[in-house]
Design a protein around this motif. Structure first.
Motif, short mmCIF file in Angstrom:
data_model
loop_
_atom_site.label_atom_id
_atom_site.label_comp_id
_atom_site.label_asym_id
_atom_site.label_seq_id
_atom_site.Cartn_x
_atom_site.Cartn_y
_atom_site.Cartn_z
N THR A 1 16.50 13.25 177.04
CA THR A 1 16.32 12.70 175.70
C THR A 1 14.91 12.95 175.20
O THR A 1 14.69 13.30 174.04
N LYS A 2 13.94 12.80 176.10
CA LYS A 2 12.55 12.99 175.69
C LYS A 2 12.30 14.44 175.24
O LYS A 2 11.58 14.67 174.27
N HIS A 3 12.90 15.39 175.94
CA HIS A 3 12.73 16.79 175.51
C HIS A 3 13.33 17.02 174.12
O HIS A 3 12.80 17.77 173.32
N ALA A 4 14.48 16.38 173.88
CA ALA A 4 15.09 16.51 172.54
C ALA A 4 14.19 15.85 171.50
O ALA A 4 13.98 16.40 170.41
N ASN A 5 13.63 14.68 171.84
CA ASN A 5 12.73 13.98 170.91
C ASN A 5 11.54 14.86 170.55
O ASN A 5 11.08 14.86 169.40
N ALA A 6 11.04 15.62 171.53
CA ALA A 6 9.88 16.49 171.29
C ALA A 6 10.22 17.52 170.21
O ALA A 6 9.32 18.03 169.54
N LEU A 7 11.51 17.81 170.07
CA LEU A 7 11.94 18.76 169.04
C LEU A 7 12.50 18.02 167.82
O LEU A 7 13.30 18.56 167.05
N LEU A 8 12.08 16.76 167.69
CA LEU A 8 12.40 15.91 166.56
C LEU A 8 13.89 15.62 166.42
O LEU A 8 14.42 15.47 165.33
N LYS B 1 29.12 9.47 180.38
CA LYS B 1 29.49 9.84 179.00
C LYS B 1 28.21 10.11 178.19
O LYS B 1 28.10 11.11 177.48
N TYR B 2 27.25 9.19 178.32
CA TYR B 2 26.00 9.39 177.57
C TYR B 2 25.18 10.55 178.15
O TYR B 2 24.37 11.14 177.43
N GLY B 3 25.42 10.86 179.41
CA GLY B 3 24.80 12.04 180.00
C GLY B 3 25.27 13.30 179.26
O GLY B 3 24.48 14.18 178.92
N VAL B 4 26.58 13.36 179.00
CA VAL B 4 27.13 14.50 178.25
C VAL B 4 26.49 14.53 176.85
O VAL B 4 26.01 15.58 176.39
N ASP B 5 26.43 13.36 176.21
CA ASP B 5 25.85 13.29 174.85
C ASP B 5 24.37 13.69 174.86
O ASP B 5 23.90 14.37 173.94
N GLY B 6 23.65 13.24 175.88
CA GLY B 6 22.21 13.54 175.97
C GLY B 6 21.97 15.03 176.16
O GLY B 6 21.08 15.63 175.54
N MET B 7 22.79 15.64 177.03
CA MET B 7 22.62 17.09 177.26
C MET B 7 23.04 17.88 176.02
O MET B 7 22.45 18.91 175.70
N ALA B 8 24.06 17.37 175.31
CA ALA B 8 24.48 18.02 174.07
C ALA B 8 23.36 17.93 173.03
O ALA B 8 23.09 18.90 172.31
N LEU B 9 22.71 16.77 172.97
CA LEU B 9 21.61 16.58 172.01
C LEU B 9 20.47 17.57 172.32
O LEU B 9 19.92 18.21 171.41
N LEU B 10 20.16 17.70 173.59
CA LEU B 10 19.07 18.61 173.97
C LEU B 10 19.47 20.07 173.72
O LEU B 10 18.66 20.88 173.25
N ASP B 11 20.74 20.37 174.00
CA ASP B 11 21.23 21.73 173.74
C ASP B 11 21.10 22.06 172.25
O ASP B 11 20.62 23.13 171.87
N LYS B 12 21.47 21.09 171.43
CA LYS B 12 21.36 21.29 169.97
C LYS B 12 19.89 21.45 169.57
O LYS B 12 19.53 22.31 168.76
#
Ligand code: SF4
Ligand code: SF3
Length: 544
Positions: free
Chosen positions: A155-162, A198-209
């Motif tokens: 999640t933090k890596h995704a946050n770094a990309l806003l 389930k949230y693991g899948v969502d978190g990885m999807a968020l970072l992938d996006k």
């Protein structure tokens, strides 16, 4: 101290004197206290949400960064951890003042203290893994907490990309509140474990996006493993935003940039290919860094785990940023949305000799979901014709245990009509073996970092659809995953949530699984360990 969160835990039971990773008892104590304080602020935030109040983004980021800081090999700097506890308590007090119904809040939510009292609190019966007396409840609480640590990192890596997802943050905080709550029993915790997946899948999807929208879709790429003749900076860890900033700031300076370990997949992104000074990948997985950082000659930037306590010979060249830290090593600061100033490390590099060549040649990667789906016709017809009989998911982590040679031997022994799907630093056990290809499809398909295990799940789901199957387990895919730290825990929980059965996990099963919890995983999901290469070959391919 008592820590059993990673695969290398002492005696496969727990580190009690000092961590096998090098974590000292006083650092372990402050990490435990930080986790405790983070559960406390999460319980308060959760209560605020229940009361219909908004929890601001800074709180979400504080929770995820705190958990990330306590991941194996991320941060060894006691002072930094103490400061995070102080900041968390301050923020918690502000939030607590807004709560109307304080009655049901746990002790951790109400606790506050001066930093002088932290060691005493950390040593008290209410803090740390052993605060939970019942072995099975402890096991489930820790399994969930470690999954949340991995999820927080992603999640933090995704946050770094806003990119933010308030639902994921709210879940992390509600789950942290639940693992404090004695009224939440074993059955509910088992359900919460799957929900974490389930949230693991969502978190990885968020970072992938976040990664693909910022840098494009990874594509087939040959990565140089040799060196150039100019000084370089070696970048390790998982944070792509950091390497982007560094690549920009090193342009035209005469300093080259190399990737190390989990940063290898940065080469697969189109956005980074435009930098001529982005030379290649140096060295191997994290645990070999003592030798490889020495011969690199230039400064090293650790953006996340895995740090091995550095030798004096190169300690002054080791820099950290983000959640990573090591006492005595320079830390480059910068929050979400801020441009970090890498000038010190760039100037340092200019004074250094070029790296000593360890290897030369190329490795191939970039097989994330978009690239594999672009090759879907070739792959599907190879499966239909029988040219590819099975896929073997060998994602996860590498580590220093000799028993991990199993994975090299296993890869070598695989039938020639099998293809390895990988992600994470586990790949260094077999990505230089030249296992060849099947009709143009390489026999090792590297999707990227451990979080790109998400890609492997997307690929599996697509194949299931193409072959018209009802169950993901009917695909010709076997799972033989290596784990080390807590990011692998969230990957595992994500796969379980997606319904993947019969995952083999090695080189040893987690020490934090009690006999009863392990039995649930075996009975419900067919989780198993590994044996010998011969026996496992027979098990996976005996009937082929
Ligand atoms: Fe031991 Fe692993 Fe904990 Fe380090 S992270 S103290 S090696 S269990
Ligand atoms: Fe490796 Fe640490 Fe887990 Fe991201 S760098 S996979 S061990």
């Amino acid at each position: 101290m008592f820590c059993f969160q990673c695969q290398e835990t002492a005696g496969c039971t727990g580190c009690t004197q000092v961590g096998v990773c090098g974590k000292k008892p006083e650092v372990a104590a402050m990490q435990d206290l930080l986790v405790y304080a983070t559960k406390g602020i999460s319980a308060v935030a959760q209560q605020l949400r229940k009361e219909g109040k908004k929890v601001d983004r800074a709180v979400n980021h504080m929770v995820t960064t705190n958990l990330f800081t306590t991941i194996t090999n991320a941060n060894f700097d006691k002072d930094v951890i103490v400061e995070r506890i102080v900041a968390t308590l301050k923020k918690k007090a502000e939030l607590l003042a807004q709560v109307q119904e304080k009655e049901g809040l746990p002790e951790a939510a109400k606790w506050t203290a001066d930093r002088a009292d932290f060691p005493q609190k950390a040593a008290s019966a209410s803090v740390g893994v052993l605060a939970t007396a019942n072995e099975d409840i402890r096991s489930l609480r820790e399994l969930i907490t470690y999954g949340l640590k991995g999820l927080s990192a992603y999640t933090k890596h995704a946050n770094a990309l806003l990119q933010d997802n308030e639902e994921i943050d709210a879940f992390i905080q509600s789950a942290l509140a639940k693992v404090l709550d004695d009224s939440v029993g074993a059955d509910e915790l088992v359900a919460l474990t799957l929900e974490t997946g389930k949230y693991g899948v969502d978190g990885m999807a968020l970072l992938d996006k976040a990664n693909t929208s910022a840098y494009g879709n990874p594509e087939i790429t040959k990565v140089n493993i040799g060196v150039g003749n100019r000084p370089g900076i070696l970048v390790s860890g998982h944070d792509l935003r950091d390497i982007e900033m560094l690549l920009k700031q090193t342009e035209g300076t005469g300093v080259d940039v190399y990737t190390h370990s989990e940063m290898l997949p940065a080469h697969y992104y189109p956005a980074f290919k435009k930098y001529p000074h982005f030379i290649g990948n140096y060295g191997n997985a994290w645990w070999k860094q003592k030798e490889e950082f020495e011969s690199f000659n230039g400064p090293i930037l650790m953006t996340t785990n895995c740090i091995v306590p550095p030798k004096d010979s190169y300690k002054d060249r080791l820099y950290t940023t983000g959640a990573a830290g090591f006492p005595g090593c320079k830390h480059i600061s910068g929050g979400v949305g801020e441009e970090k100033d890498f000038s010190a490390i760039i100037e340092h590099a200019k004074r250094c000799a070029p790296p000593v060549e360890l290897e030369h040649g190329e490795i191939v990667g970039g097989f994330a979901h978009n690239q594999v789906l672009a090759l879907a016709d070739t792959v599907v017809s190879a499966v239909k014709s029988g040219a590819i009989k099975k896929f073997v998911v060998m994602a996860g982590c590498d580590g220093r245990a000799k028993s991990r040679n199993y994975y090299t031997d296993f890869a070598k022994a695989l039938p020639k009509d099998t293809v390895i799907l990988t992600a994470g630093c586990a790949k260094y056990k077999y990505n230089k073996l030249n296992l060849g290809d099947i009709g143009g499809v390489p026999r090792v398909l590297d999707a990227g970092q451990c979080n790109d295990s998400y890609s492997l799940a997307v690929i599996a789901l697509k194949l299931k659809e193409v072959f018209g199957l009802d169950d993901i387990n009917d695909l010709p895919i076997v799972y033989n995953i290596a784990w080390y730290e807590q990011k692998a825990v969230i990957v595992l929980l994500a796969l379980l949530y997606l319904g993947v059965k019969n995952i083999h996990l090695g080189p040893t099963l987690p020490a934090f699984l009690s006999a009863n919890v392990a039995k649930v995983l075996v009975d419900k999901f067919g989780i198993a360990g590994i044996t010998t290469v011969e026996e496992d070959m027979n098990l996976f391919f005996g009937d082929a």
